[in-house]
Design an enzyme around this catalytic site. Structure first.
Site, PDB file in Angstrom:
ATOM      1  CD  GLU A  82      -1.839   3.228  50.676  1.00 20.63           C
ATOM      2  OE1 GLU A  82      -2.727   2.487  50.189  1.00 20.63           O
ATOM      3  OE2 GLU A  82      -0.652   2.928  50.747  1.00 20.63           O
ATOM      4  CB  CYS A 120      -0.502   0.418  48.001  1.00 22.19           C
ATOM      5  SG  CYS A 120       0.745   1.709  48.221  1.00 22.19           S
TER       6      CYS A 120
END
Length: 502
Positions: A253, A287
């Site tokens: 990620e 994020c």
């Protein structure tokens, strides 16, 4: 034990099994409170020999851990989850002091961590394979899901506990052991958190400390068998390349630059509050923070006015005070973020509010919640992850243009839209290029739903049933209980099956 004493207790420590040892490494880093700039303690980069010892213990422990029934592992993991909740005050205080997030957000994170462990403890034993219709009469054909071995987890600073549990919860529940490498900005709160797993067998949950070298060693080792990484694109690529050398599965990620679309049908007061929360929660260090705002021209000015009012109402300060937003996690993060804002202004963006350090603080790495207007799709801030408290706004002429510009990105983690038009909501959910789309519900997670991105935002999924798969390998088994001959295809081949000639 209070927070200050915990920092002293865990200074320069790492975790091997349930034992906390002082590292013999020579490279040390100060642990600094981002709100006060006070030195809280130190961390040490583990030596290669210490890391090898941790890896060996994790491998030794894995066989016994995997040999337990799924029900036995589930009971132990539920006990760990209860310990997290029992110790939420200390854990949240440590997290706030070490990386700056507000106490309220830190308590939430502890709760989310416990929920994830509870979820995986149960779902991992729900399905461990399937029975297939046999291809040959009288036989039994099925699959088994089995653990890979030792999982290496490389964590960021922004959500050190919940991201650990999204990954370690799945790894542990499926019979793997774990080696954690926390961020250098959240080492102590992670080490204290791992005490919640002391009820697990020795060697099941371990932690090495440091910066790049420690992470590189556990990723590249042939004695770790699955890797999870959350962080930047360049490091994510390096992790992927290292794993490829041994065909080791990896979950990556690696950044987001999430769009936030606002259409004329949306209630402006709700949309502005949602935008403020999406841009400034955890000081924008998420994020899936909203980082590119595409606002329809018909309501652009009203939305900007409302968002500026929301931004100016955000209470900024030490995360242990009554505030909504704490500081950035480190001086290097504030310096980087200020360069992002300066570049946006150079390229023509206008600061509607914020854009500076709050004047009331003479210490700490604080920034004011910022709104930028006049942003265009070609600006750097609209194409790179800002990872800080800023909402850059681009005016669009239509829904179609908003979708086009939102998809004009090399990232594809999450995406948001505010609209009361059902057709727009459905089209956006289908057409936005992202792993997750939030229609009027930004930043929500669901343990039962997969989390992850597309494009350069990474590969793989956390949470949901999909979150188990990185940590399991599938084995196909075919059994003939009668142990019969299989003359339909064994030697000698029948004459009538031979080449007949021309």
């Amino acid at each position: 034990m209070g927070a200050t004493a915990t920092f002293q207790e865990l200074t320069n420590k790492y975790r091997i099994g349930s034992e906390y040892r002082t590292s013999k490494g020579s490279k040390k880093l100060d642990i600094i409170d981002p709100a006060t700039e006070e030195v809280l303690g130190q961390l040490t980069e583990n030596t290669p020999q210490e890391i090898d010892e941790v890896i060996a213990l994790a491998n030794k422990a894995q066989k016994g851990w995997a040999a337990l029934t799924g029900l036995e592992r589930a009971h132990l993991l539920h006990e760990s989850a209860r310990k997290m909740l029992d110790n939420q005050h200390l854990l949240a205080t440590l997290m706030s002091m070490e990386m700056g997030k507000t106490y309220k957000e830190a308590v939430d994170e502890v709760h989310w961590s416990a929920h994830a462990v509870d979820y995986f403890a149960e779902i991992a034993r729900h399905d461990i394979g399937r029975v297939m219709e046999a291809a040959t009469a009288g036989q039994f054909h099925y699959t088994l899901k089995q653990p890979r071995g030792v999982a290496a987890i490389i964590l960021p600073f922004n959500y050190p506990l919940v991201l650990l549990c999204w990954e370690a919860g799945a790894a542990l529940a499926t019979g793997n052991t774990v080696i954690v490498k926390p961020s250098d900005l959240t080492t102590v709160c992670t080490l204290e958190f791992l005490k919640c797993f002391d009820n697990l067998p020795e060697g099941v949950m371990n932690c090495v400390t440091g910066v790049a070298a420690a992470g590189q060693q556990i990723v590249s080792s042939r004695d770790t068998h699955a890797v999870c990484f959350t962080g930047s694109v360049p490091v994510g690529i390096a992790v992927s390349e290292a794993c490829a050398k041994t065909f080791k599965p990896a979950l990556i990620e690696s950044s987001g630059n999430d769009p936030f679309l606002v259409m004329p049908s949306a209630p402006m007061d709700v949309a502005a509050r949602a935008a403020s929360f999406s841009a400034y929660m955890n000081c924008g260090q998420i994020c899936v923070s909203a980082e590119r705002f595409f606002v329809h021209k018909d309501i652009h000015d009203e939305f900007v006015d409302r968002l500026v009012a929301e931004a100016e109402a955000v209470r900024v300060g030490n995360g242990l005070d009554k505030v909504d937003m704490g500081p950035l996690a480190a001086q290097r993060e504030r310096d980087r973020f200020e360069n992002v804002i300066a570049r946006a202004r150079e390229q023509g963006a206008t600061v509607a509010t914020g854009g500076t350090r709050p004047s009331e603080f003479n210490k700490g790495w604080f920034e004011a919640p910022t709104v930028l207007t006049g942003c265009t799709p070609d600006m750097d801030i609209m194409n790179n992850e800002s990872f800080g408290p800023v909402a850059p706004i681009c005016k669009v002429d239509s829904f179609d243009q908003a979708i086009e510009l939102a998809n004009k990105s090399e990232y594809g983690l999450g995406a948001n839209i505010y609209t009361a038009d059902l057709h727009e909501g459905i089209r956006a959910s289908e057409q936005l290029e992202a792993g997750m789309v939030w229609v009027n519900a930004p930043l929500l997670d669901n343990d039962a739903g997969p989390f992850g991105g597309t494009k350069m935002s990474g590969v793989g999924r956390q949470l949901g049933g999909e979150g188990l798969e990185l940590f399991r390998t599938t084995k196909t088994i075919m059994i003939d209980p009668s142990c019969d001959t299989q003359d339909f295809w064994w030697f000698p081949y029948a004459d009538n099956e031979m080449y007949p000639g021309d």
